[in-house]
Design an enzyme around this catalytic site. Structure first.
Site, PDB file in Angstrom:
ATOM      1  N   ASP A 125       0.812  -1.216   0.000  1.00  0.00           N
ATOM      2  CA  ASP A 125       0.000   0.000   0.000  1.00  0.00           C
ATOM      3  C   ASP A 125       0.848   1.269   0.000  1.00  0.00           C
ATOM      4  OD1 ASP A 125       1.080  -0.086   2.503  1.00  0.00           O
ATOM      5  OD2 ASP A 125      -0.824  -0.237   3.585  1.00  0.00           O
ATOM      6  N   ASP A 252      18.971  -6.362  -1.144  1.00  0.00           N
ATOM      7  CA  ASP A 252      18.381  -5.035  -1.357  1.00  0.00           C
ATOM      8  C   ASP A 252      18.405  -4.209  -0.073  1.00  0.00           C
ATOM      9  OD1 ASP A 252      16.415  -7.213  -0.838  1.00  0.00           O
ATOM     10  OD2 ASP A 252      15.085  -5.527  -0.463  1.00  0.00           O
TER      11      ASP A 252
HETATM   12  P1  AMP Z   1      11.671  -4.481   2.945  1.00  0.00           P
HETATM   13  O1  AMP Z   1      11.354  -5.871   3.384  1.00  0.00           O
HETATM   14  O2  AMP Z   1      11.051  -3.415   3.792  1.00  0.00           O
HETATM   15  O3  AMP Z   1      13.121  -4.260   2.731  1.00  0.00           O
HETATM   16  O4  AMP Z   1      10.959  -4.290   1.524  1.00  0.00           O
HETATM   17  C1  AMP Z   1      11.170  -5.136   0.414  1.00  0.00           C
HETATM   18  C2  AMP Z   1      10.479  -4.552  -0.790  1.00  0.00           C
HETATM   19  O5  AMP Z   1       9.070  -4.427  -0.562  1.00  0.00           O
HETATM   20  C3  AMP Z   1      10.942  -3.144  -1.184  1.00  0.00           C
HETATM   21  O6  AMP Z   1      10.874  -3.043  -2.564  1.00  0.00           O
HETATM   22  C4  AMP Z   1       9.930  -2.262  -0.505  1.00  0.00           C
HETATM   23  O7  AMP Z   1       9.823  -1.004  -1.110  1.00  0.00           O
HETATM   24  C5  AMP Z   1       8.662  -3.072  -0.684  1.00  0.00           C
HETATM   25  N1  AMP Z   1       7.646  -2.786   0.336  1.00  0.00           N
HETATM   26  C6  AMP Z   1       7.698  -3.091   1.655  1.00  0.00           C
HETATM   27  N2  AMP Z   1       6.589  -2.681   2.281  1.00  0.00           N
HETATM   28  C7  AMP Z   1       5.815  -2.087   1.349  1.00  0.00           C
HETATM   29  C8  AMP Z   1       4.524  -1.452   1.367  1.00  0.00           C
HETATM   30  N3  AMP Z   1       3.808  -1.347   2.478  1.00  0.00           N
HETATM   31  N4  AMP Z   1       4.053  -0.953   0.200  1.00  0.00           N
HETATM   32  C9  AMP Z   1       4.764  -1.061  -0.938  1.00  0.00           C
HETATM   33  N5  AMP Z   1       5.960  -1.651  -1.010  1.00  0.00           N
HETATM   34  C10 AMP Z   1       6.484  -2.152   0.110  1.00  0.00           C
HETATM   35 MG    MG Z   2      14.265  -2.988   1.982  1.00  0.00          MG
END
Ligand code: AMP
Ligand code: MG
Length: 484
Positions: A125, A252
């Site tokens: 979201d 990432d």
């Molecule tokens: P993370 O686990 O937070 O490092 O996120 C991994 C991927 O998921 C990244 O590309 C983030 O931008 C995306 N992501 C995480 N949470 C959200 C969210 N609530 N809405 C959109 N993208 C998300």
């Molecule tokens: Mg991340």
């Protein structure tokens, strides 16, 4: 010192163009309000701390207003998540607002996390909740105060915007600062999508902006890879020495600068446990505390793969082989300091390993042990700490060797020396949880107090004993939600 409207932008990453990021405007939060700001982070932008309390501040970092010079962009990257390759990730909920340079000539990326949908949001979201924004804020600033390289946090802005996770929560935005938001996954993206020209543009940009000293080397890319590897070896050594578990070491989430980056279900160890897993969706313990070392090495080899167009495989292999010895040297050096030693000795590695084994068996509080070890002369200190160990004979053997080793001619300033490297206050999960519970009721005092305490982790602060204790029963093994 500057006012908010006097920030000077120079958006170098945005200028790389649409192959690297997409222009997206922040989606404003309802009723944005300041939860917390970091004076130390404000100073990085030459901002007066009082600026955080102006209504414009919450509007800017709550997505309502923008500087004319800002150019919000969502960056594209990919990465290995839990060992598998995800071909397209990118900023799904964060925007690089722009790059600000301060009076010292440093550039700081302004990254607004929780700013709404982007082309990379996939099923998400685009939002971040108050709970996870507070956790990232506190952790970034606490790690920095401990001397552990980290992205920084300028502020958290709370709101009335409903956001659904396991239950309904409130949306928030966190303003993250870092000299760069380039991740290992940026290089992987251009490698796996077979865009060699763009990979080169990225490489030249990162070299020129962040590794200028490498450009003078005969092989700039190799020199850069080696620097990235060295910085990560040191970073992981610091995590391991201070008991920090990141929890989501996907490529990432690995910064090209070797700073702690992208906070999720992270935790500081309470009781020492080498097998501790802070991420409850990590069923196999890929990112357990002790696995952080081989995983960092694995992540560096994933980066190496993406750099094969620039560097020979042989040179990459040779460089990768440096990781473990470099890590080990940093780690032992830190542990020696934590134990109060002023010089190296052959038996140090075995002494550290035996101590950790004893701590593991008895569930001894990791950081408090070192703090209290420095409270008094060695013999008196171990006599008190002994009570925490189940295997008394084992501990007595260790302690006898330790007392001998501690007499290396520098007993006098031992307490000052040890207290300067052994924190009294660490961001325990239960302390963060207490602060979050209050903030979710609209009371931000506890978040602010905790932030203050953690900004001087080595100094005993009057009236703050409650923050220097082992967790209460309810606060042990808290299940931190992985949703954020
Ligand atoms: P993370 O686990 O937070 O490092 O996120 C991994 C991927 O998921 C990244 O590309 C983030 O931008 C995306 N992501 C995480 N949470 C959200 C969210 N609530 N809405 C959109 N993208 C998300
Ligand atoms: Mg991340």
């Amino acid at each position: 010192m500057k006012a908010l409207d006097e920030l000077t932008f120079d958006n170098r990453f945005a200028r790389l163009g649409d192959a690297f990021s997409t222009s997206v405007l922040p989606d404003p939060l309802d009723n944005p309000r300041l939860v917390i700001a970091s004076d130390a982070a404000m100073a990085l932008l030459d901002l007066e701390p009082t600026e955080a309390h102006s209504p414009v501040f919450a509007q800017l970092f709550g997505g309502h207003k923008l500087w004319a010079e800002a150019e919000p962009r969502a960056m594209v990257y990919s990465g290995h998540q839990f060992g598998g390759y995800s071909p397209r990730l990118g900023d799904g909920r964060g925007l690089l607002l722009g790059e600000v340079y301060n009076q010292a000539g440093e550039h700081w990326d302004l990254h607004l996390k929780g700013a709404g949908l982007t082309p990379y949001s996939r099923m998400g979201d685009g939002r971040a909740v108050l709970r996870s924004s507070i956790r990232e804020f506190l952790a970034s600033e606490a790690l920095h105060a401990l001397g552990i390289p980290s992205s920084r946090a300028l502020c958290v802005i709370g709101s009335d915007t409903p956001v659904w996770r396991e239950t309904q929560e409130r949306g928030a935005m966190l303003l993250r600062l870092a000299p760069s938001h380039v991740r290992f996954g940026h290089f992987e993206y251009f490698y796996y999508t077979k865009q060699p020209e763009q990979a080169k543009v990225l490489g030249e940009h990162v070299l020129a902006m962040h590794f200028p000293e490498c450009m003078e080397q005969p092989e700039p890319y190799l020199a850069m890879f080696r620097t990235v590897l060295e910085r990560n070896a040191e970073l992981i050594a610091r995590w391991q020495a201070y008991g920090f578990c990141h929890g989501v070491m996907n490529t990432d989430n690995m910064s090209i600068l070797g700073i702690t980056f992208d906070f999720g279900p992270f935790a500081f160890l309470d009781d020492f446990d080498a097998n501790f897993i802070c991420n409850h969706s990590d069923h196999e313990g890929r990112y357990s505390f002790s696995n952080q070392v081989p995983i960092a090495h694995w992540n560096l080899s994933a980066l190496a793969q993406a750099l094969t167009p620039f560097i020979s495989v042989e040179a990459l292999r040779e460089t990768l082989d440096l990781f473990l010895p470099l890590y080990e040297a940093h780690y032992l050096d830190l542990m020696r300091r934590r134990l109060g030693f002023t010089r190296a000795d052959e038996g140090d590695k075995a002494m550290v390993e035996e101590l950790l084994r004893l701590m593991q068996n008895s569930g001894v509080d990791y950081n408090l042990f070192f703090r209290h070890l420095g409270d008094q002369p060695a013999a008196a200190a171990v006599a008190v700490l002994r009570d925490d160990f189940v295997d008394r004979e084992g501990f007595d053997r260790w302690a006898a060797a330790y007392i001998l080793r501690a007499q290396d001619g520098n007993e006098v300033e031992r307490t000052a020396r040890m207290h300067a490297v052994n924190p009294l206050y660490v961001l325990r999960n239960y302390l963060a949880q207490n602060a979050i519970n209050a903030a979710q009721q609209g009371d931000y005092e506890e978040v602010r107090r905790l932030h203050q305490v953690l900004s001087r982790p080595f100094d005993e602060q009057p009236g703050m004993q409650a923050y220097a204790q082992r967790p209460p029963e309810w606060g042990k093994h808290l299940e931190i939600s992985c949703s954020s």
